[in-house]
Motif scaffolding. Structure first.
Motif, PDB file in Angstrom:
ATOM      1  N   SER A   1     102.158 -21.633 -51.548  1.00  0.00           N
ATOM      2  CA  SER A   1     103.536 -21.134 -51.634  1.00  0.00           C
ATOM      3  C   SER A   1     104.288 -21.260 -50.313  1.00  0.00           C
ATOM      4  O   SER A   1     105.502 -21.045 -50.265  1.00  0.00           O
ATOM      5  CB  SER A   1     103.554 -19.667 -52.094  1.00  0.00           C
ATOM      6  OG  SER A   1     103.217 -18.797 -51.026  1.00  0.00           O
TER       7      SER A   1
ATOM      8  N   PHE B   1     105.743 -17.873 -49.339  1.00  0.00           N
ATOM      9  CA  PHE B   1     106.640 -17.466 -50.434  1.00  0.00           C
ATOM     10  C   PHE B   1     107.948 -18.243 -50.440  1.00  0.00           C
ATOM     11  O   PHE B   1     108.957 -17.771 -50.948  1.00  0.00           O
ATOM     12  CB  PHE B   1     106.911 -15.959 -50.407  1.00  0.00           C
ATOM     13  CG  PHE B   1     105.708 -15.121 -50.715  1.00  0.00           C
ATOM     14  CD1 PHE B   1     105.239 -15.013 -52.005  1.00  0.00           C
ATOM     15  CD2 PHE B   1     105.041 -14.442 -49.708  1.00  0.00           C
ATOM     16  CE1 PHE B   1     104.122 -14.239 -52.295  1.00  0.00           C
ATOM     17  CE2 PHE B   1     103.932 -13.672 -49.984  1.00  0.00           C
ATOM     18  CZ  PHE B   1     103.466 -13.564 -51.277  1.00  0.00           C
TER      19      PHE B   1
ATOM     20  N   ARG C   1     108.026 -21.329 -51.826  1.00  0.00           N
ATOM     21  CA  ARG C   1     107.949 -22.149 -53.032  1.00  0.00           C
ATOM     22  C   ARG C   1     107.685 -21.207 -54.206  1.00  0.00           C
ATOM     23  O   ARG C   1     106.667 -20.515 -54.230  1.00  0.00           O
ATOM     24  CB  ARG C   1     106.850 -23.201 -52.902  1.00  0.00           C
ATOM     25  CG  ARG C   1     107.161 -24.182 -51.745  1.00  0.00           C
ATOM     26  CD  ARG C   1     106.116 -25.247 -51.554  1.00  0.00           C
ATOM     27  NE  ARG C   1     105.979 -26.048 -52.784  1.00  0.00           N
ATOM     28  CZ  ARG C   1     104.818 -26.506 -53.229  1.00  0.00           C
ATOM     29  NH1 ARG C   1     103.701 -26.271 -52.563  1.00  0.00           N
ATOM     30  NH2 ARG C   1     104.770 -27.232 -54.323  1.00  0.00           N
TER      31      ARG C   1
ATOM     32  N   PRO D   1     104.208 -21.637 -56.978  1.00  0.00           N
ATOM     33  CA  PRO D   1     102.912 -21.209 -56.424  1.00  0.00           C
ATOM     34  C   PRO D   1     102.888 -19.708 -56.095  1.00  0.00           C
ATOM     35  O   PRO D   1     101.867 -19.041 -56.290  1.00  0.00           O
ATOM     36  CB  PRO D   1     102.754 -22.045 -55.157  1.00  0.00           C
ATOM     37  CG  PRO D   1     103.598 -23.245 -55.391  1.00  0.00           C
ATOM     38  CD  PRO D   1     104.767 -22.758 -56.212  1.00  0.00           C
ATOM     39  N   ALA D   2     104.019 -19.193 -55.628  1.00  0.00           N
ATOM     40  CA  ALA D   2     104.085 -17.756 -55.328  1.00  0.00           C
ATOM     41  C   ALA D   2     103.907 -16.926 -56.598  1.00  0.00           C
ATOM     42  O   ALA D   2     103.160 -15.935 -56.610  1.00  0.00           O
ATOM     43  CB  ALA D   2     105.410 -17.414 -54.644  1.00  0.00           C
TER      44      ALA D   2
END
Length: 103
Positions: free
Chosen positions: A23, A26, A28, A31-32
């Motif tokens: 991520s 955080f 992205r 993915p987060a």
């Protein structure tokens, strides 16, 4: 059943740790979200497992298997070092987890 829940929780620990690394702090979204969701489900499964297993054993197995899994993902997917000493240390973690299961 409790051991299967614990194994699932450990596998999800690998998922959330890897997803949070992906991520990029955080920044992205997907993915987060995967990481946060996997972490919540992992904690719930751990909580369900400790209803039937000793807390110390369950937590040590959860952390140990999760750590081994994350390192293996790092080696296989991210190209991190697979030195013999590092692999030996991972083997010691696995031996400890198996020992907790047996005892």
């Amino acid at each position: 059943m409790a051991w299967l829940l614990l194994l699932g929780a450990a596998l999800l620990e690998v998922v959330w740790a890897t997803a949070l690394e992906r991520s990029e702090g955080f920044t992205r979204l997907w993915p987060a979200l995967v990481g946060i969701t996997a972490a919540v489900v992992s904690f719930v499964m751990l909580t369900m497992a400790v209803r039937h297993l000793p807390l110390g054993t369950a937590y040590a197995v959860w952390v140990g298997l999760g750590a081994v899994g994350v390192v293996l993902v790092g080696i296989v997917v991210l190209g991190e070092s697979a030195s013999p000493l590092r692999l030996a240390c991972l083997a010691l973690i696995v031996v400890g987890v198996v020992g907790l299961k047996i005892v």
